[in-house]
Motif scaffolding. Structure first.
Motif, PDB file in Angstrom:
ATOM      1  N   MET A  24      70.204 -73.152  35.983  1.00 54.31           N
ATOM      2  CA  MET A  24      68.856 -72.615  36.195  1.00 54.31           C
ATOM      3  C   MET A  24      68.033 -73.548  37.067  1.00 54.31           C
ATOM      4  O   MET A  24      67.195 -73.111  37.846  1.00 54.31           O
ATOM      5  N   GLN A  35      63.001 -66.777  33.696  1.00 56.62           N
ATOM      6  CA  GLN A  35      64.238 -65.996  33.644  1.00 56.62           C
ATOM      7  C   GLN A  35      64.059 -64.883  32.622  1.00 56.62           C
ATOM      8  O   GLN A  35      63.507 -65.106  31.543  1.00 56.62           O
ATOM      9  N   THR A  45      71.046 -64.201  35.101  1.00 62.80           N
ATOM     10  CA  THR A  45      70.991 -65.380  35.974  1.00 62.80           C
ATOM     11  C   THR A  45      71.278 -65.021  37.420  1.00 62.80           C
ATOM     12  O   THR A  45      71.779 -65.861  38.190  1.00 62.80           O
ATOM     13  N   ALA A  66      68.873 -67.406  40.834  1.00 63.96           N
ATOM     14  CA  ALA A  66      69.232 -67.378  39.409  1.00 63.96           C
ATOM     15  C   ALA A  66      68.018 -67.171  38.521  1.00 63.96           C
ATOM     16  O   ALA A  66      68.166 -66.951  37.309  1.00 63.96           O
ATOM     17  N   ASN A  67      66.840 -67.261  39.103  1.00 65.23           N
ATOM     18  CA  ASN A  67      65.598 -67.067  38.350  1.00 65.23           C
ATOM     19  C   ASN A  67      64.461 -67.021  39.361  1.00 65.23           C
ATOM     20  O   ASN A  67      64.669 -67.215  40.558  1.00 65.23           O
TER      21      ASN A  67
END
Lengths: 40, 180
Positions: A27, B68, B73, B99-100
Protein backbone atom coordinates in the motif's frame (compact mmCIF):
# COMPACT_ATOMS: atom_id res chain seq x y z
CA UNK A 1 9.87 -3.35 21.26
CA UNK A 2 7.70 -3.86 18.13
CA UNK A 3 9.40 -4.96 14.96
CA UNK A 4 6.44 -4.10 12.79
CA UNK A 5 4.19 -1.04 12.61
CA UNK A 6 1.00 -0.90 14.60
CA UNK A 7 -2.31 -1.60 12.90
CA UNK A 8 -5.67 -0.46 14.21
CA UNK A 9 -8.86 -2.27 13.23
CA UNK A 10 -11.79 -0.47 14.78
CA UNK A 11 -10.82 -0.32 18.48
CA UNK A 12 -8.17 -3.05 18.36
CA UNK A 13 -4.55 -1.90 18.14
CA UNK A 14 -1.70 -4.36 17.79
CA UNK A 15 1.44 -5.09 15.88
CA UNK A 16 0.91 -6.08 12.26
CA UNK A 17 1.12 -9.72 11.33
CA UNK A 18 3.53 -10.74 8.60
CA UNK A 19 0.67 -10.82 6.08
CA UNK A 20 -0.67 -7.44 7.15
CA UNK A 21 2.83 -5.97 7.00
CA UNK A 22 3.31 -7.26 3.47
CA UNK A 23 0.01 -5.67 2.41
CA UNK A 24 0.96 -2.45 4.19
CA UNK A 25 4.26 -2.29 2.32
CA UNK A 26 2.40 -2.78 -0.97
CA UNK A 27 0.00 0.00 0.00
CA UNK A 28 2.88 2.34 0.76
CA UNK A 29 5.06 1.33 -2.16
CA UNK A 30 3.82 4.15 -4.36
CA UNK A 31 3.28 6.78 -1.67
CA UNK A 32 4.13 10.15 -3.20
CA UNK A 33 5.91 13.03 -1.57
CA UNK A 34 3.59 15.83 -0.59
CA UNK A 35 4.04 18.98 -2.68
CA UNK A 36 5.85 21.80 -0.97
CA UNK A 37 9.08 21.94 0.97
CA UNK A 38 9.03 20.58 4.50
CA UNK A 39 9.16 23.23 7.17
CA UNK A 40 8.68 20.86 10.09
CA UNK B 1 -38.40 27.01 3.21
CA UNK B 2 -37.23 27.29 6.79
CA UNK B 3 -35.65 24.60 8.89
CA UNK B 4 -36.99 23.18 12.14
CA UNK B 5 -35.51 24.36 15.41
CA UNK B 6 -35.97 21.86 18.19
CA UNK B 7 -36.19 22.59 21.88
CA UNK B 8 -35.83 20.23 24.81
CA UNK B 9 -38.98 18.16 25.14
CA UNK B 10 -40.23 18.75 21.60
CA UNK B 11 -41.87 15.90 19.74
CA UNK B 12 -39.68 14.88 16.81
CA UNK B 13 -41.86 14.80 13.71
CA UNK B 14 -41.13 12.20 11.06
CA UNK B 15 -41.31 14.83 8.35
CA UNK B 16 -38.65 16.91 10.07
CA UNK B 17 -36.36 14.01 10.91
CA UNK B 18 -36.65 12.51 7.45
CA UNK B 19 -35.40 15.80 6.08
CA UNK B 20 -32.11 15.58 7.97
CA UNK B 21 -29.56 15.48 5.18
CA UNK B 22 -26.40 14.27 6.91
CA UNK B 23 -26.27 11.51 9.47
CA UNK B 24 -23.29 10.43 11.57
CA UNK B 25 -23.09 6.68 11.06
CA UNK B 26 -19.70 5.73 12.50
CA UNK B 27 -17.09 7.28 14.79
CA UNK B 28 -13.62 5.85 15.29
CA UNK B 29 -10.97 7.27 17.59
CA UNK B 30 -7.44 6.85 16.28
CA UNK B 31 -4.94 5.37 18.69
CA UNK B 32 -1.31 6.23 19.34
CA UNK B 33 1.42 5.64 16.81
CA UNK B 34 -0.54 3.57 14.31
CA UNK B 35 0.43 3.20 10.67
CA UNK B 36 -2.87 1.81 9.46
CA UNK B 37 -6.46 2.28 10.62
CA UNK B 38 -9.27 0.10 9.30
CA UNK B 39 -12.87 1.14 9.90
CA UNK B 40 -15.37 -1.65 9.42
CA UNK B 41 -19.14 -1.48 9.03
CA UNK B 42 -18.96 2.11 7.83
CA UNK B 43 -21.06 1.80 4.67
CA UNK B 44 -24.40 0.17 4.02
CA UNK B 45 -27.30 0.35 1.61
CA UNK B 46 -28.90 2.97 3.85
CA UNK B 47 -27.06 5.67 1.90
CA UNK B 48 -25.75 6.01 -1.64
CA UNK B 49 -23.08 8.55 -0.75
CA UNK B 50 -20.83 9.04 2.26
CA UNK B 51 -18.44 11.62 3.63
CA UNK B 52 -15.36 10.66 5.65
CA UNK B 53 -13.70 13.28 7.83
CA UNK B 54 -10.57 12.63 9.89
CA UNK B 55 -9.41 15.48 12.10
CA UNK B 56 -7.80 16.27 15.41
CA UNK B 57 -4.80 13.96 15.09
CA UNK B 58 -1.14 14.47 14.28
CA UNK B 59 1.41 12.75 12.11
CA UNK B 60 4.93 11.61 12.99
CA UNK B 61 6.11 13.62 10.00
CA UNK B 62 4.67 15.21 6.85
CA UNK B 63 3.15 12.33 4.94
CA UNK B 64 0.26 11.42 2.72
CA UNK B 65 -2.74 9.52 4.05
CA UNK B 66 -3.75 6.80 1.63
CA UNK B 67 -7.31 5.53 1.38
CA UNK B 68 -8.22 1.99 0.38
CA UNK B 69 -11.72 0.55 -0.01
CA UNK B 70 -12.21 -2.82 1.62
CA UNK B 71 -9.49 -5.22 0.54
CA UNK B 72 -9.21 -3.85 -3.00
CA UNK B 73 -5.62 -3.08 -3.98
CA UNK B 74 -6.04 -2.10 -7.61
CA UNK B 75 -7.95 0.20 -9.91
CA UNK B 76 -7.63 3.53 -8.08
CA UNK B 77 -7.56 6.66 -10.22
CA UNK B 78 -7.33 10.22 -9.03
CA UNK B 79 -5.87 13.60 -9.88
CA UNK B 80 -5.38 16.64 -7.72
CA UNK B 81 -3.89 20.02 -8.49
CA UNK B 82 -1.96 21.99 -5.89
CA UNK B 83 -0.31 25.37 -5.47
CA UNK B 84 2.27 26.39 -2.90
CA UNK B 85 1.29 28.81 -0.18
CA UNK B 86 4.57 30.66 -0.67
CA UNK B 87 4.95 30.87 -4.44
CA UNK B 88 3.07 30.63 -7.71
CA UNK B 89 4.17 27.06 -8.14
CA UNK B 90 1.61 24.57 -9.30
CA UNK B 91 1.88 20.85 -8.79
CA UNK B 92 -0.17 17.70 -9.09
CA UNK B 93 -0.59 14.25 -7.68
CA UNK B 94 -2.02 11.41 -9.76
CA UNK B 95 -3.06 7.83 -9.09
CA UNK B 96 -3.20 5.85 -12.31
CA UNK B 97 -4.59 2.36 -11.70
CA UNK B 98 -2.91 2.50 -8.32
CA UNK B 99 -3.18 0.28 -5.26
CA UNK B 100 -5.06 3.00 -3.38
CA UNK B 101 -5.87 6.68 -3.46
CA UNK B 102 -2.41 7.64 -2.34
CA UNK B 103 -3.03 11.18 -1.09
CA UNK B 104 -6.60 11.35 0.07
CA UNK B 105 -5.43 13.20 3.17
CA UNK B 106 -2.32 14.54 4.81
CA UNK B 107 -0.67 14.03 8.18
CA UNK B 108 1.64 16.63 9.66
CA UNK B 109 3.20 17.19 13.05
CA UNK B 110 0.75 20.06 13.51
CA UNK B 111 -2.31 18.25 12.29
CA UNK B 112 -3.62 15.28 10.35
CA UNK B 113 -6.70 15.48 8.20
CA UNK B 114 -8.74 13.87 5.49
CA UNK B 115 -12.07 14.97 4.04
CA UNK B 116 -13.52 13.01 1.13
CA UNK B 117 -16.89 12.18 -0.32
CA UNK B 118 -17.50 8.71 -1.76
CA UNK B 119 -20.24 8.21 -4.33
CA UNK B 120 -21.82 4.80 -4.64
CA UNK B 121 -19.36 3.05 -2.35
CA UNK B 122 -21.94 0.56 -1.09
CA UNK B 123 -23.40 -0.18 -4.53
CA UNK B 124 -22.00 -2.77 -6.93
CA UNK B 125 -20.60 -0.18 -9.27
CA UNK B 126 -17.51 1.97 -9.52
CA UNK B 127 -17.03 4.35 -6.60
CA UNK B 128 -16.52 8.05 -7.21
CA UNK B 129 -14.20 10.16 -5.07
CA UNK B 130 -14.22 13.86 -4.32
CA UNK B 131 -11.30 15.27 -2.36
CA UNK B 132 -13.08 17.95 -0.38
CA UNK B 133 -9.87 19.24 1.11
CA UNK B 134 -6.45 18.27 2.38
CA UNK B 135 -5.02 20.91 4.70
CA UNK B 136 -1.25 21.22 4.67
CA UNK B 137 -0.05 22.64 8.00
CA UNK B 138 3.44 23.55 6.78
CA UNK B 139 4.22 27.17 5.98
CA UNK B 140 6.02 25.94 2.88
CA UNK B 141 3.24 23.55 2.04
CA UNK B 142 0.58 23.57 -0.62
CA UNK B 143 -3.13 24.02 -0.94
CA UNK B 144 -5.31 21.69 -2.96
CA UNK B 145 -7.15 23.43 -5.79
CA UNK B 146 -9.27 20.51 -6.90
CA UNK B 147 -9.14 16.74 -6.71
CA UNK B 148 -11.30 13.80 -7.59
CA UNK B 149 -11.17 10.31 -8.99
CA UNK B 150 -12.80 6.92 -9.03
CA UNK B 151 -12.22 3.29 -8.23
CA UNK B 152 -12.40 1.25 -11.41
CA UNK B 153 -13.88 -1.84 -9.79
CA UNK B 154 -17.63 -2.50 -9.76
CA UNK B 155 -17.95 -3.71 -6.21
CA UNK B 156 -19.67 -2.89 -2.95
CA UNK B 157 -17.68 -2.02 0.15
CA UNK B 158 -18.56 -1.79 3.81
CA UNK B 159 -15.29 -0.44 5.19
CA UNK B 160 -12.06 1.33 4.41
CA UNK B 161 -8.45 1.69 5.53
CA UNK B 162 -6.31 4.76 6.03
CA UNK B 163 -2.55 4.26 6.04
CA UNK B 164 0.60 6.35 6.31
CA UNK B 165 4.28 5.72 5.77
CA UNK B 166 5.09 6.80 9.33
CA UNK B 167 2.48 6.97 12.06
CA UNK B 168 -0.56 8.97 13.09
CA UNK B 169 -1.78 9.60 16.60
CA UNK B 170 -5.12 10.65 17.94
CA UNK B 171 -8.00 12.43 16.35
CA UNK B 172 -11.31 10.99 15.21
CA UNK B 173 -12.54 9.50 11.98
CA UNK B 174 -16.19 10.25 11.35
CA UNK B 175 -18.32 8.73 8.63
CA UNK B 176 -21.49 10.53 7.56
CA UNK B 177 -24.20 9.30 5.25
CA UNK B 178 -25.94 11.70 2.89
CA UNK B 179 -29.65 10.97 3.03
CA UNK B 180 -30.99 9.51 -0.22
Amino acid sequence: MSDKPLIQIDDEIREMTDEEYAKYLEMQASAPSLPGASSE
Amino acid sequence: MGYPVFATGDVLNASDMNAVGLWLVKTQTVGTGVSSVTVTNAFSADYDNYRIIYSGGIGSTAQAIALQLGASTTGYYSAQATILYSADTFGYIRDNNAANWSTAGGAFTDGANLDVTLYGVQATRRTGLALNTRIDYRTAGAGVLVGNGFHNVAASYTGFTLSVAGTITGGTIRVYGYRN
